[in-house]
Design a protein around this motif. Structure first.
Motif, short mmCIF file in Angstrom:
data_model
loop_
_atom_site.label_atom_id
_atom_site.label_comp_id
_atom_site.label_asym_id
_atom_site.label_seq_id
_atom_site.Cartn_x
_atom_site.Cartn_y
_atom_site.Cartn_z
N ASN A 77 3.52 8.18 -3.71
CA ASN A 77 3.15 7.43 -2.49
C ASN A 77 1.66 7.15 -2.44
N ASP A 78 0.86 8.14 -2.86
CA ASP A 78 -0.59 7.92 -2.88
C ASP A 78 -0.95 6.83 -3.89
N GLU B 209 0.14 3.43 -2.54
CA GLU B 209 -0.78 2.97 -1.48
C GLU B 209 -2.08 2.45 -2.07
N THR C 225 -1.47 -0.89 -3.85
CA THR C 225 -1.28 -1.97 -2.88
C THR C 225 -2.62 -2.41 -2.31
N SER C 226 -3.47 -1.44 -1.97
CA SER C 226 -4.80 -1.76 -1.46
C SER C 226 -5.62 -2.50 -2.52
N ARG D 78 5.67 0.19 -8.48
CA ARG D 78 6.89 0.11 -7.68
C ARG D 78 8.13 0.41 -8.53
#
Length: 470
Positions: free
Chosen positions: A399-400, A403, A406-407, A451
């Motif tokens: 998840n980190d 994230e 994505t950023s 992903r």
């Protein structure tokens, strides 16, 4: 007194029949820690109501309807799974053949003997014709299993059958995971193809702008060539992604055992995932015993333990029984007449005296086989523990990473938009825009790979924890 003696003999026979030369089986201690690893790479705990993986059916775990249909097709048509099912039927038949040796085989026979002999009586020579008819029901050389040799061979065959069932279950679990991963890979490649096409259009517009600027003497040939490199790279990636999508579909068709309908093929990688997300973050090691590959290894170990008993029993007398009950007559009409009945009982015992080490070395072989099966079982447990630990470690940081990626992609997208605008207004050189293009392309690809890794990790975690049987 005779009845008492017969009863005593029967009781002694039953007591001896209970003898079992096999060592008492005790499940080995698990050669792994009691719980899954802890540390910064692992999630602290699962969500409320986390699914018990081994009790979660694959239809409930895979939430994408298209993927579920493809898995169902694979379970119905995959040839490797059919082979595993056939192996189960073979093992079942072999077990039943071996089990039949516990009971005597009753056979019926009928014979007719015609003979003619010379007969001299009162100086006269005559010919004597004799016809003998006989019918019998009997058993031949039935081994009375006093020391458990046949029972242990039967138990070993039964454990082999159970192991083949677990191997079939392991094949199903692996097939579900492979099919899901192939479907997800095709989804990612479809999206990779879309990204390449979108960027090809964007890079194509930039290339045309640079060509127009060059024609007016505003831009240099170098800037045109630099724009051309980004555009050509996107074109090359389109060709590569197109090939990958076709190959993914071929792989999916092979796993499914038939052509997967176009309606069930993925177009993009699902944003929300194609599986349940709420799985436990740590497990007790004994949960691994529910994995079919580990269960199969334990059945093999139990079977090897039973073979030790069969090898030990070979040192003791082998007692067998041959018996027959029937009727005999000199004429066919009197075959079943009163007084024509006949019977015979012929027990026998064989005790090995000199076998030149055959039984001794058979026992050594059985013990060595047990040691090999023990090592295989323990390695299976350790391998399963590592697979779960690796999947949990990947999940704990995913998840980190997602994230951050994505950023990174969002920032690269904004940077590309700004740099392109600054270039159009002549504030920055095209080199800045070129760097922004490449950064955005790389960020898009990295985010997509992350992903896909996250989706595949959920499948691997489900498989490693023993899911996929229901």
């Amino acid at each position: 007194m005779r009845n008492v003696t017969a009863l005593g003999a029967l009781t002694l026979s039953l007591a001896l029949a209970a003898c079992d030369m096999a060592p008492k089986y005790v499940r080995p201690d698990l050669p792994v820690p009691a719980t899954s690893p802890q540390g910064p790479a692992y999630a602290i705990e699962g969500g409320q109501g986390a699914a018990v993986t081994a009790d979660t059916g694959w239809r409930d775990f895979f939430t994408d309807a298209r993927l579920a249909r493809v898995i169902e097709t694979a379970l119905a048509n995959n040839r490797d799974l059919r082979l595993a099912v056939a192996n189960v039927e073979q093992a079942r038949a072999q077990y039943k053949v071996q089990r039949a040796d516990l009971l005597p085989t009753v056979a019926g026979t009928g014979t007719a003997t015609y003979s003619e002999q010379p007969l001299v009586q009162f100086g006269q020579s005559q010919r004597l014709n004799t016809d003998v008819y006989q019918a019998q029901l009997g058993i031949s050389a039935w081994e009375i299993d006093l020391f458990g040799r046949v029972r242990n061979l039967t138990k070993a065959a039964q454990e082999q059958y159970f192991a083949s069932v677990e191997n079939r279950n392991a094949a199903q679990t692996a097939l579900i995971a492979e099919t899901a991963n192939a479907w997800l890979a095709m989804a990612a490649d479809q999206e990779r193809l879309r990204i390449a096409r979108d960027l090809e259009q964007a890079f194509g517009k930039t290339l045309e702008l640079n060509k127009a600027r060059f024609a007016k003497g505003i831009a240099s040939d170098l800037e045109v060539r630099q724009a051309q490199t980004s555009y050509d790279q996107a074109r090359s990636d389109i060709a590569q992604a197109t090939t990958l999508v076709a190959q993914d579909q071929n792989a999916l068709n092979l796993l499914a055992g038939t052509t997967v309908p176009a309606a069930d093929l993925p177009d993009v990688l699902p944003q929300a995932g194609a599986t349940l997300e709420n799985l436990p973050a740590n497990i007790a090691s004994d949960v691994l015993l529910r994995r079919p590959d580990i269960a199969s290894a334990e059945h093999q170990l139990r079977g090897a333990n039973a073979n030790i008993g069969a090898a030990r029993a070979a040192f003791f007398p082998n007692i067998s029984l041959t018996a027959a009950l029937g009727t005999v007559s000199l004429g066919l009409s009197g075959l079943f007449a009163s007084g024509s009945d006949t019977w015979s009982v012929a027990p026998s015992a064989t005790l090995p005296i000199f076998d030149f080490g055959r039984n001794k070395n058979n026992l050594r072989y059985a013990k060595a086989t047990y040691d090999a099966m023990l090592a295989t079982y323990e390695k299976s447990v350790q391998t399963g523990f590592r697979e779960v630990a690796d999947a949990l470690a990947r999940r704990g940081t995913m998840n980190d990473q997602l994230e951050a990626q994505t950023s990174l992609r969002d920032s690269a997208k904004v940077a590309y938009t700004l740099s392109e605008a600054r270039f159009r207004y002549g504030v920055d050189s095209f080199l800045t825009t070129l760097d922004s293009q490449r950064s955005l392309y790389s960020a898009e690809q990295s985010l997509l790979s992350t992903r896909l890794t996250r989706a595949s990790n959920m499948v691997e975690l489900y498989r490693a924890m023993g899911g996929g049987l229901k």
